[in-house]
Scaffold this active site. Structure first.
Site, PDB file in Angstrom:
ATOM      1  N   ASP A  36       0.761  -1.241   0.024  1.00  0.00           N
ATOM      2  CA  ASP A  36       0.011  -0.056  -0.125  1.00  0.00           C
ATOM      3  C   ASP A  36       0.912   1.299  -0.048  1.00  0.00           C
ATOM      4  O   ASP A  36       1.571   1.596   1.038  1.00  0.00           O
ATOM      5  CB  ASP A  36      -1.050   0.019   1.255  1.00  0.00           C
ATOM      6  CG  ASP A  36      -1.781   1.162   1.412  1.00  0.00           C
ATOM      7  OD1 ASP A  36      -1.919   1.593   2.613  1.00  0.00           O
ATOM      8  OD2 ASP A  36      -1.744   2.063   0.258  1.00  0.00           O
ATOM      9  N   ASP A 220      -1.982   5.681  -5.105  1.00  0.00           N
ATOM     10  CA  ASP A 220      -2.324   4.700  -4.101  1.00  0.00           C
ATOM     11  C   ASP A 220      -2.580   3.353  -4.345  1.00  0.00           C
ATOM     12  O   ASP A 220      -3.803   2.992  -4.720  1.00  0.00           O
ATOM     13  CB  ASP A 220      -3.505   5.260  -3.157  1.00  0.00           C
ATOM     14  CG  ASP A 220      -3.587   4.676  -1.773  1.00  0.00           C
ATOM     15  OD1 ASP A 220      -4.638   5.035  -1.378  1.00  0.00           O
ATOM     16  OD2 ASP A 220      -2.884   3.526  -1.708  1.00  0.00           O
TER      17      ASP A 220
HETATM   18  C1  LIG Z   1     -10.628   6.732   0.102  1.00  0.00           C
HETATM   19  S1  LIG Z   1      -9.538   5.563   0.642  1.00  0.00           S
HETATM   20  C2  LIG Z   1     -10.113   4.110   0.730  1.00  0.00           C
HETATM   21  C3  LIG Z   1      -9.235   3.028   0.681  1.00  0.00           C
HETATM   22  N1  LIG Z   1     -10.198   1.775   0.712  1.00  0.00           N
HETATM   23  C4  LIG Z   1     -10.279   0.934  -0.334  1.00  0.00           C
HETATM   24  O1  LIG Z   1     -10.069   1.389  -1.434  1.00  0.00           O
HETATM   25  C5  LIG Z   1     -10.798  -0.306  -0.184  1.00  0.00           C
HETATM   26  C6  LIG Z   1      -9.931  -1.404  -0.267  1.00  0.00           C
HETATM   27  C7  LIG Z   1     -10.436  -2.735   0.292  1.00  0.00           C
HETATM   28  C8  LIG Z   1      -9.282  -3.793   0.216  1.00  0.00           C
HETATM   29  C9  LIG Z   1      -9.912  -5.219   0.665  1.00  0.00           C
HETATM   30  C10 LIG Z   1     -11.206  -5.357   1.086  1.00  0.00           C
HETATM   31  C11 LIG Z   1     -12.037  -4.195   1.090  1.00  0.00           C
HETATM   32  C12 LIG Z   1     -11.774  -2.963   0.621  1.00  0.00           C
HETATM   33  O2  LIG Z   1     -12.048  -0.482  -1.161  1.00  0.00           O
HETATM   34  C13 LIG Z   1     -12.868   0.407  -1.296  1.00  0.00           C
HETATM   35  O3  LIG Z   1     -13.159   1.365  -0.049  1.00  0.00           O
HETATM   36  N2  LIG Z   1     -13.880   0.216  -1.952  1.00  0.00           N
HETATM   37  C14 LIG Z   1     -13.775  -0.884  -3.004  1.00  0.00           C
HETATM   38  C15 LIG Z   1     -15.022  -1.431  -3.214  1.00  0.00           C
HETATM   39  C16 LIG Z   1     -16.116  -0.308  -3.505  1.00  0.00           C
HETATM   40  N3  LIG Z   1     -17.544  -0.991  -3.795  1.00  0.00           N
HETATM   41  C17 LIG Z   1     -16.118   0.734  -2.579  1.00  0.00           C
HETATM   42  C18 LIG Z   1     -14.789   1.406  -2.483  1.00  0.00           C
HETATM   43  C19 LIG Z   1      -8.496   2.914   1.718  1.00  0.00           C
HETATM   44  O4  LIG Z   1      -8.683   3.330   2.920  1.00  0.00           O
HETATM   45  N4  LIG Z   1      -7.008   2.692   1.421  1.00  0.00           N
HETATM   46  C20 LIG Z   1      -5.884   2.619   2.488  1.00  0.00           C
HETATM   47  C21 LIG Z   1      -5.118   0.949   2.236  1.00  0.00           C
HETATM   48  C22 LIG Z   1      -6.363   0.091   2.345  1.00  0.00           C
HETATM   49  C23 LIG Z   1      -7.060  -0.107   3.676  1.00  0.00           C
HETATM   50  C24 LIG Z   1      -8.061  -1.384   3.738  1.00  0.00           C
HETATM   51  C25 LIG Z   1      -7.511  -2.452   3.392  1.00  0.00           C
HETATM   52  C26 LIG Z   1      -6.276  -2.294   2.245  1.00  0.00           C
HETATM   53  C27 LIG Z   1      -5.594  -1.307   2.063  1.00  0.00           C
HETATM   54  C28 LIG Z   1      -5.140   3.679   2.056  1.00  0.00           C
HETATM   55  O5  LIG Z   1      -4.401   3.455   0.846  1.00  0.00           O
HETATM   56  C29 LIG Z   1      -5.710   4.889   1.879  1.00  0.00           C
HETATM   57  N5  LIG Z   1      -5.126   6.119   2.470  1.00  0.00           N
HETATM   58  C30 LIG Z   1      -4.318   6.822   1.709  1.00  0.00           C
HETATM   59  C31 LIG Z   1      -4.059   8.083   2.062  1.00  0.00           C
HETATM   60  C32 LIG Z   1      -4.319   8.391   3.512  1.00  0.00           C
HETATM   61  C33 LIG Z   1      -4.884   7.548   4.348  1.00  0.00           C
HETATM   62  C34 LIG Z   1      -5.371   6.364   3.994  1.00  0.00           C
HETATM   63  O6  LIG Z   1      -6.131   5.480   4.349  1.00  0.00           O
END
Ligand SMILES: CSC[C@H](NC(=O)[C@H](Cc1ccccc1)OC(=O)N1CCC(N)CC1)C(=O)N[C@@H](CC1CCCCC1)[C@@H](O)Cn1ccccc1=O
Length: 331
Positions: A36, A220
Protein backbone atom coordinates in the site's frame (compact mmCIF):
# COMPACT_ATOMS: atom_id res chain seq x y z
CA UNK A 1 20.03 -6.69 -5.28
CA UNK A 2 16.91 -6.85 -7.44
CA UNK A 3 13.67 -8.76 -6.86
CA UNK A 4 10.19 -9.40 -8.25
CA UNK A 5 6.98 -10.56 -6.62
CA UNK A 6 3.46 -11.27 -7.87
CA UNK A 7 0.56 -8.87 -7.28
CA UNK A 8 -2.52 -11.12 -7.34
CA UNK A 9 -6.12 -9.82 -7.24
CA UNK A 10 -7.81 -11.12 -4.07
CA UNK A 11 -11.18 -11.50 -5.83
CA UNK A 12 -11.72 -13.08 -9.28
CA UNK A 13 -14.81 -10.91 -9.89
CA UNK A 14 -13.26 -7.44 -9.54
CA UNK A 15 -9.94 -5.87 -8.56
CA UNK A 16 -10.66 -4.73 -5.02
CA UNK A 17 -7.07 -5.28 -3.87
CA UNK A 18 -3.88 -7.17 -4.74
CA UNK A 19 -1.73 -9.33 -2.45
CA UNK A 20 1.94 -10.28 -2.62
CA UNK A 21 3.70 -13.21 -0.87
CA UNK A 22 6.29 -12.20 1.75
CA UNK A 23 8.41 -14.23 4.20
CA UNK A 24 8.93 -13.28 7.85
CA UNK A 25 11.27 -14.84 10.42
CA UNK A 26 13.41 -17.95 10.80
CA UNK A 27 12.32 -20.46 9.60
CA UNK A 28 10.41 -18.27 7.07
CA UNK A 29 6.67 -17.82 7.60
CA UNK A 30 4.84 -16.89 4.36
CA UNK A 31 1.99 -14.37 4.43
CA UNK A 32 0.01 -12.65 1.64
CA UNK A 33 0.20 -8.88 2.19
CA UNK A 34 -1.34 -5.86 0.46
CA UNK A 35 1.42 -3.47 -0.67
CA UNK A 36 0.00 0.00 0.00
CA UNK A 37 1.77 3.15 -1.24
CA UNK A 38 -0.92 5.14 0.64
CA UNK A 39 0.36 4.20 4.12
CA UNK A 40 3.65 3.39 5.86
CA UNK A 41 3.02 0.68 8.47
CA UNK A 42 3.97 -2.96 7.88
CA UNK A 43 1.47 -4.87 10.00
CA UNK A 44 0.33 -8.49 10.05
CA UNK A 45 -2.27 -10.78 11.55
CA UNK A 46 -0.36 -12.55 14.32
CA UNK A 47 -0.43 -14.94 17.25
CA UNK A 48 -1.40 -11.82 19.24
CA UNK A 49 -4.61 -11.30 17.21
CA UNK A 50 -7.64 -12.60 19.14
CA UNK A 51 -8.94 -15.84 17.58
CA UNK A 52 -12.40 -14.21 17.31
CA UNK A 53 -10.93 -11.65 14.89
CA UNK A 54 -9.07 -14.15 12.69
CA UNK A 55 -11.03 -15.85 9.91
CA UNK A 56 -8.73 -17.85 7.67
CA UNK A 57 -5.88 -15.33 7.45
CA UNK A 58 -2.28 -16.61 7.72
CA UNK A 59 -0.67 -15.35 10.94
CA UNK A 60 2.90 -14.46 11.95
CA UNK A 61 4.03 -16.05 15.23
CA UNK A 62 7.12 -14.22 16.52
CA UNK A 63 7.59 -16.92 19.19
CA UNK A 64 8.21 -19.46 16.39
CA UNK A 65 10.96 -17.33 14.85
CA UNK A 66 14.53 -17.58 16.22
CA UNK A 67 15.33 -14.11 14.81
CA UNK A 68 12.34 -12.16 16.19
CA UNK A 69 12.97 -9.47 18.82
CA UNK A 70 10.26 -7.59 20.71
CA UNK A 71 10.64 -3.81 20.25
CA UNK A 72 9.91 -3.24 23.92
CA UNK A 73 7.40 -0.52 24.82
CA UNK A 74 6.52 0.26 21.17
CA UNK A 75 2.93 0.28 19.94
CA UNK A 76 1.09 1.27 16.75
CA UNK A 77 -2.45 2.17 15.77
CA UNK A 78 -3.74 3.05 12.30
CA UNK A 79 -7.05 4.14 10.76
CA UNK A 80 -7.52 4.01 6.95
CA UNK A 81 -9.62 6.16 4.66
CA UNK A 82 -12.33 3.52 4.42
CA UNK A 83 -12.71 3.48 8.20
CA UNK A 84 -10.89 0.18 8.71
CA UNK A 85 -8.10 0.03 11.26
CA UNK A 86 -5.81 -2.03 13.47
CA UNK A 87 -3.36 -1.66 16.36
CA UNK A 88 -0.80 -3.68 18.32
CA UNK A 89 2.86 -4.10 19.27
CA UNK A 90 6.10 -4.33 17.35
CA UNK A 91 8.86 -6.87 16.67
CA UNK A 92 11.89 -6.74 14.42
CA UNK A 93 12.62 -9.79 12.31
CA UNK A 94 13.91 -10.97 8.94
CA UNK A 95 11.50 -9.86 6.22
CA UNK A 96 11.73 -10.51 2.47
CA UNK A 97 9.76 -9.68 -0.66
CA UNK A 98 10.84 -11.22 -3.97
CA UNK A 99 14.16 -12.34 -2.49
CA UNK A 100 15.05 -8.89 -1.13
CA UNK A 101 15.86 -9.58 2.56
CA UNK A 102 15.85 -6.95 5.32
CA UNK A 103 17.29 -8.37 8.56
CA UNK A 104 15.79 -5.99 11.12
CA UNK A 105 12.44 -4.93 9.62
CA UNK A 106 9.89 -3.55 12.06
CA UNK A 107 6.96 -5.98 11.82
CA UNK A 108 3.86 -4.63 13.55
CA UNK A 109 1.79 -7.44 15.05
CA UNK A 110 -1.97 -6.86 15.33
CA UNK A 111 -3.58 -7.14 18.75
CA UNK A 112 -6.83 -5.83 17.29
CA UNK A 113 -8.20 -5.49 13.75
CA UNK A 114 -11.50 -3.93 12.60
CA UNK A 115 -14.28 -6.12 11.24
CA UNK A 116 -13.55 -5.43 7.57
CA UNK A 117 -10.06 -6.91 8.04
CA UNK A 118 -11.51 -9.97 9.80
CA UNK A 119 -13.95 -10.57 6.92
CA UNK A 120 -11.31 -10.06 4.23
CA UNK A 121 -9.67 -13.47 4.63
CA UNK A 122 -7.36 -13.02 1.61
CA UNK A 123 -5.39 -10.16 3.20
CA UNK A 124 -2.98 -11.16 6.00
CA UNK A 125 -1.78 -7.57 6.54
CA UNK A 126 -0.24 -4.59 4.79
CA UNK A 127 3.19 -3.43 3.65
CA UNK A 128 3.17 0.35 3.73
CA UNK A 129 5.27 1.77 0.87
CA UNK A 130 4.53 5.43 1.59
CA UNK A 131 7.22 7.62 3.16
CA UNK A 132 8.41 6.62 6.63
CA UNK A 133 7.21 9.94 8.08
CA UNK A 134 3.69 8.43 8.08
CA UNK A 135 4.65 5.41 10.23
CA UNK A 136 2.45 5.25 13.36
CA UNK A 137 4.83 3.35 15.72
CA UNK A 138 5.32 5.17 19.03
CA UNK A 139 7.53 6.33 20.77
CA UNK A 140 9.94 5.93 17.78
CA UNK A 141 8.64 5.74 14.19
CA UNK A 142 9.98 2.83 12.12
CA UNK A 143 11.29 2.62 8.56
CA UNK A 144 9.34 1.07 5.70
CA UNK A 145 10.59 -2.04 3.91
CA UNK A 146 11.57 0.15 0.93
CA UNK A 147 13.61 2.57 3.09
CA UNK A 148 15.36 -0.38 4.77
CA UNK A 149 15.97 -2.21 1.47
CA UNK A 150 17.06 0.83 -0.59
CA UNK A 151 20.80 0.72 0.24
CA UNK A 152 21.06 -2.89 -1.02
CA UNK A 153 18.99 -2.35 -4.18
CA UNK A 154 20.81 -1.90 -7.53
CA UNK A 155 18.63 1.22 -7.99
CA UNK A 156 16.53 2.96 -5.28
CA UNK A 157 13.24 2.22 -7.05
CA UNK A 158 10.25 -0.09 -7.04
CA UNK A 159 7.74 -0.47 -9.86
CA UNK A 160 4.08 -1.47 -9.98
CA UNK A 161 2.68 -3.37 -12.95
CA UNK A 162 -0.88 -4.05 -11.74
CA UNK A 163 -3.26 -5.76 -14.17
CA UNK A 164 -7.00 -5.96 -14.81
CA UNK A 165 -8.31 -9.17 -13.25
CA UNK A 166 -4.92 -10.79 -13.71
CA UNK A 167 -1.68 -11.29 -11.80
CA UNK A 168 0.79 -8.42 -12.13
CA UNK A 169 4.16 -7.73 -10.49
CA UNK A 170 6.01 -5.46 -8.10
CA UNK A 171 9.72 -5.16 -8.98
CA UNK A 172 12.35 -3.86 -6.57
CA UNK A 173 15.72 -2.36 -7.51
CA UNK A 174 15.33 -2.30 -11.29
CA UNK A 175 13.13 -1.12 -14.16
CA UNK A 176 12.04 -3.97 -16.45
CA UNK A 177 12.00 -2.49 -19.96
CA UNK A 178 9.89 -5.43 -21.21
CA UNK A 179 6.98 -4.26 -19.06
CA UNK A 180 6.24 -0.99 -20.86
CA UNK A 181 6.15 0.70 -24.25
CA UNK A 182 7.47 4.12 -25.29
CA UNK A 183 9.08 6.40 -22.73
CA UNK A 184 8.62 6.73 -18.96
CA UNK A 185 7.45 10.26 -18.07
CA UNK A 186 8.75 11.32 -14.66
CA UNK A 187 7.09 14.07 -12.61
CA UNK A 188 8.04 15.54 -9.20
CA UNK A 189 6.72 14.06 -5.94
CA UNK A 190 5.75 16.16 -2.93
CA UNK A 191 6.63 13.96 0.07
CA UNK A 192 4.71 16.14 2.54
CA UNK A 193 2.96 14.66 4.52
CA UNK A 194 4.25 11.32 3.26
CA UNK A 195 2.26 10.05 0.26
CA UNK A 196 3.50 9.71 -3.33
CA UNK A 197 1.81 13.02 -4.23
CA UNK A 198 2.15 14.25 -7.83
CA UNK A 199 0.30 16.53 -10.24
CA UNK A 200 -1.46 15.20 -13.33
CA UNK A 201 -1.58 17.57 -16.32
CA UNK A 202 -5.28 17.10 -17.02
CA UNK A 203 -8.05 14.79 -18.19
CA UNK A 204 -10.37 13.93 -21.04
CA UNK A 205 -13.65 12.00 -21.28
CA UNK A 206 -13.83 9.61 -24.24
CA UNK A 207 -12.90 11.29 -27.50
CA UNK A 208 -13.82 14.68 -26.03
CA UNK A 209 -11.41 17.57 -25.70
CA UNK A 210 -8.53 17.18 -23.22
CA UNK A 211 -8.77 19.67 -20.37
CA UNK A 212 -5.23 20.82 -19.45
CA UNK A 213 -5.74 21.56 -15.77
CA UNK A 214 -3.45 20.42 -12.91
CA UNK A 215 -4.85 17.65 -10.70
CA UNK A 216 -2.79 17.01 -7.56
CA UNK A 217 -3.31 13.59 -6.01
CA UNK A 218 -1.64 10.51 -4.59
CA UNK A 219 -0.61 7.30 -6.33
CA UNK A 220 -2.16 4.70 -4.04
CA UNK A 221 -1.82 0.96 -4.70
CA UNK A 222 -3.95 0.28 -1.58
CA UNK A 223 -7.03 2.03 -2.92
CA UNK A 224 -9.26 0.20 -5.40
CA UNK A 225 -10.81 3.15 -7.25
CA UNK A 226 -9.95 6.62 -8.56
CA UNK A 227 -11.24 9.58 -6.52
CA UNK A 228 -11.13 12.97 -8.33
CA UNK A 229 -12.79 16.41 -8.00
CA UNK A 230 -16.57 16.45 -8.45
CA UNK A 231 -16.39 18.64 -11.58
CA UNK A 232 -14.36 15.93 -13.38
CA UNK A 233 -16.56 13.11 -12.11
CA UNK A 234 -19.81 14.78 -13.19
CA UNK A 235 -18.29 15.56 -16.62
CA UNK A 236 -17.55 11.84 -16.97
CA UNK A 237 -20.92 10.45 -15.85
CA UNK A 238 -22.77 13.02 -17.97
CA UNK A 239 -21.66 10.77 -20.86
CA UNK A 240 -23.13 7.63 -19.26
CA UNK A 241 -26.77 6.77 -19.95
CA UNK A 242 -28.70 6.26 -16.71
CA UNK A 243 -25.83 7.21 -14.37
CA UNK A 244 -26.82 8.61 -10.97
CA UNK A 245 -24.96 9.59 -7.82
CA UNK A 246 -26.55 7.11 -5.43
CA UNK A 247 -26.66 7.97 -1.74
CA UNK A 248 -27.58 4.41 -0.87
CA UNK A 249 -24.67 2.87 -2.79
CA UNK A 250 -22.34 5.69 -1.75
CA UNK A 251 -21.29 6.82 -5.20
CA UNK A 252 -21.95 6.94 -8.94
CA UNK A 253 -23.79 3.91 -10.29
CA UNK A 254 -25.22 3.12 -13.73
CA UNK A 255 -26.94 0.26 -15.62
CA UNK A 256 -24.26 -2.40 -16.23
CA UNK A 257 -25.24 -2.50 -19.92
CA UNK A 258 -24.61 1.24 -20.38
CA UNK A 259 -21.86 2.23 -22.82
CA UNK A 260 -19.00 3.86 -20.91
CA UNK A 261 -16.45 6.23 -22.44
CA UNK A 262 -12.75 5.72 -21.65
CA UNK A 263 -11.17 8.18 -19.19
CA UNK A 264 -7.89 9.85 -20.23
CA UNK A 265 -5.44 11.44 -17.79
CA UNK A 266 -2.21 13.31 -18.49
CA UNK A 267 1.24 12.98 -16.98
CA UNK A 268 3.32 15.83 -18.43
CA UNK A 269 2.93 15.53 -22.20
CA UNK A 270 1.97 11.83 -21.98
CA UNK A 271 -1.61 10.53 -22.02
CA UNK A 272 -3.00 7.43 -20.30
CA UNK A 273 -6.35 5.83 -21.07
CA UNK A 274 -8.45 3.96 -18.51
CA UNK A 275 -10.60 1.68 -20.68
CA UNK A 276 -14.37 1.35 -20.16
CA UNK A 277 -13.92 -2.14 -18.67
CA UNK A 278 -11.91 -0.67 -15.77
CA UNK A 279 -14.40 2.19 -15.35
CA UNK A 280 -17.25 -0.25 -14.78
CA UNK A 281 -15.91 -1.44 -11.47
CA UNK A 282 -18.37 -4.09 -10.30
CA UNK A 283 -22.06 -4.92 -9.91
CA UNK A 284 -23.26 -3.28 -6.68
CA UNK A 285 -24.21 -6.77 -5.46
CA UNK A 286 -23.66 -10.11 -7.21
CA UNK A 287 -25.98 -10.42 -10.20
CA UNK A 288 -27.38 -6.87 -9.91
CA UNK A 289 -27.95 -5.00 -13.22
CA UNK A 290 -26.58 -1.87 -11.45
CA UNK A 291 -22.82 -1.24 -11.62
CA UNK A 292 -20.56 0.87 -9.39
CA UNK A 293 -18.18 3.28 -11.12
CA UNK A 294 -14.39 3.00 -10.97
CA UNK A 295 -14.25 6.83 -10.84
CA UNK A 296 -15.79 8.48 -7.78
CA UNK A 297 -15.76 11.94 -6.21
CA UNK A 298 -12.96 12.89 -3.81
CA UNK A 299 -15.03 15.68 -2.23
CA UNK A 300 -15.62 13.63 0.94
CA UNK A 301 -11.97 12.56 1.26
CA UNK A 302 -9.92 15.73 1.09
CA UNK A 303 -7.32 14.38 -1.34
CA UNK A 304 -7.48 13.05 -4.88
CA UNK A 305 -6.50 9.38 -5.11
CA UNK A 306 -5.18 7.60 -8.21
CA UNK A 307 -5.96 4.07 -7.05
CA UNK A 308 -5.71 0.67 -8.76
CA UNK A 309 -8.25 1.54 -11.50
CA UNK A 310 -5.75 4.12 -12.80
CA UNK A 311 -2.49 2.38 -11.82
CA UNK A 312 -3.36 -0.78 -13.78
CA UNK A 313 -3.61 1.34 -16.95
CA UNK A 314 0.13 2.07 -16.68
CA UNK A 315 3.59 0.87 -15.63
CA UNK A 316 4.49 3.03 -12.61
CA UNK A 317 7.99 3.72 -11.25
CA UNK A 318 8.23 4.83 -7.60
CA UNK A 319 11.68 6.46 -7.67
CA UNK A 320 13.21 6.79 -4.20
CA UNK A 321 16.20 8.92 -5.20
CA UNK A 322 16.56 12.38 -3.61
CA UNK A 323 14.31 14.12 -4.57
CA UNK A 324 11.81 11.32 -5.20
CA UNK A 325 9.90 11.30 -8.50
CA UNK A 326 7.17 9.10 -9.97
CA UNK A 327 7.33 7.74 -13.53
CA UNK A 328 4.45 6.60 -15.75
CA UNK A 329 4.64 4.61 -18.99
CA UNK A 330 2.05 3.00 -21.24
CA UNK A 331 2.13 -0.80 -21.57
C1 LIG B 1 -10.69 6.63 0.06
S1 LIG B 1 -9.44 5.63 0.67
C2 LIG B 1 -10.26 4.08 0.73
C3 LIG B 1 -9.27 2.96 0.65
N1 LIG B 1 -9.92 1.68 0.74
C4 LIG B 1 -10.25 1.03 -0.37
O1 LIG B 1 -10.01 1.41 -1.49
C5 LIG B 1 -10.91 -0.32 -0.12
C6 LIG B 1 -9.85 -1.40 -0.27
C7 LIG B 1 -10.33 -2.73 0.19
C8 LIG B 1 -9.47 -3.77 0.11
C9 LIG B 1 -9.89 -5.04 0.52
C10 LIG B 1 -11.14 -5.23 1.02
C11 LIG B 1 -12.01 -4.17 1.11
C12 LIG B 1 -11.62 -2.91 0.70
O2 LIG B 1 -11.93 -0.53 -1.09
C13 LIG B 1 -12.96 0.38 -1.08
O3 LIG B 1 -13.07 1.23 -0.21
N2 LIG B 1 -13.81 0.28 -2.13
C14 LIG B 1 -13.69 -0.79 -3.10
C15 LIG B 1 -15.02 -1.46 -3.31
C16 LIG B 1 -16.09 -0.43 -3.65
N3 LIG B 1 -17.39 -1.09 -3.82
C17 LIG B 1 -16.20 0.61 -2.54
C18 LIG B 1 -14.87 1.26 -2.33
C19 LIG B 1 -8.27 2.98 1.76
O4 LIG B 1 -8.60 3.27 2.89
N4 LIG B 1 -7.05 2.59 1.37
C20 LIG B 1 -5.97 2.50 2.37
C21 LIG B 1 -5.29 1.14 2.31
C22 LIG B 1 -6.34 0.03 2.35
C23 LIG B 1 -7.06 -0.04 3.69
C24 LIG B 1 -8.04 -1.20 3.74
C25 LIG B 1 -7.33 -2.53 3.44
C26 LIG B 1 -6.57 -2.49 2.14
C27 LIG B 1 -5.63 -1.30 2.08
C28 LIG B 1 -5.00 3.66 2.11
O5 LIG B 1 -4.23 3.46 0.94
C29 LIG B 1 -5.83 4.91 1.92
N5 LIG B 1 -5.19 6.09 2.47
C30 LIG B 1 -4.52 6.90 1.60
C31 LIG B 1 -4.01 8.09 2.06
C32 LIG B 1 -4.20 8.46 3.42
C33 LIG B 1 -4.82 7.61 4.27
C34 LIG B 1 -5.35 6.37 3.81
O6 LIG B 1 -5.95 5.57 4.54
Amino acid sequence: DTGSAAATPIDPRFDIAYVTPVTIGTPPQTLQLDLDTGSSDLWVFSSHTPASQVRGQQIYSPDKSTTSKLLDGHTWSIRYGDGSGSRGNVYTDNFAIGGIMVETQAVETAEEVSSSFTTEDNIDGLVGLGFSTLNTVSPEGQLTFFDNAKPKLDAPVFTADLKYMKEGTYDFGFIDESKYTGEITYVPVDTDPGYWTFTSSGYGVGSGTFSSSPITGIADTGTSLVYLPTAIVTAYYRQVEGATNSRSYGGYVFPCNSTLPPFVFGIGEAKFTIPPSYMSYAAVTDGSPTCFGGLQSSSGIGINIWGDVALKAAFVVFNGEEPPTIGWANK
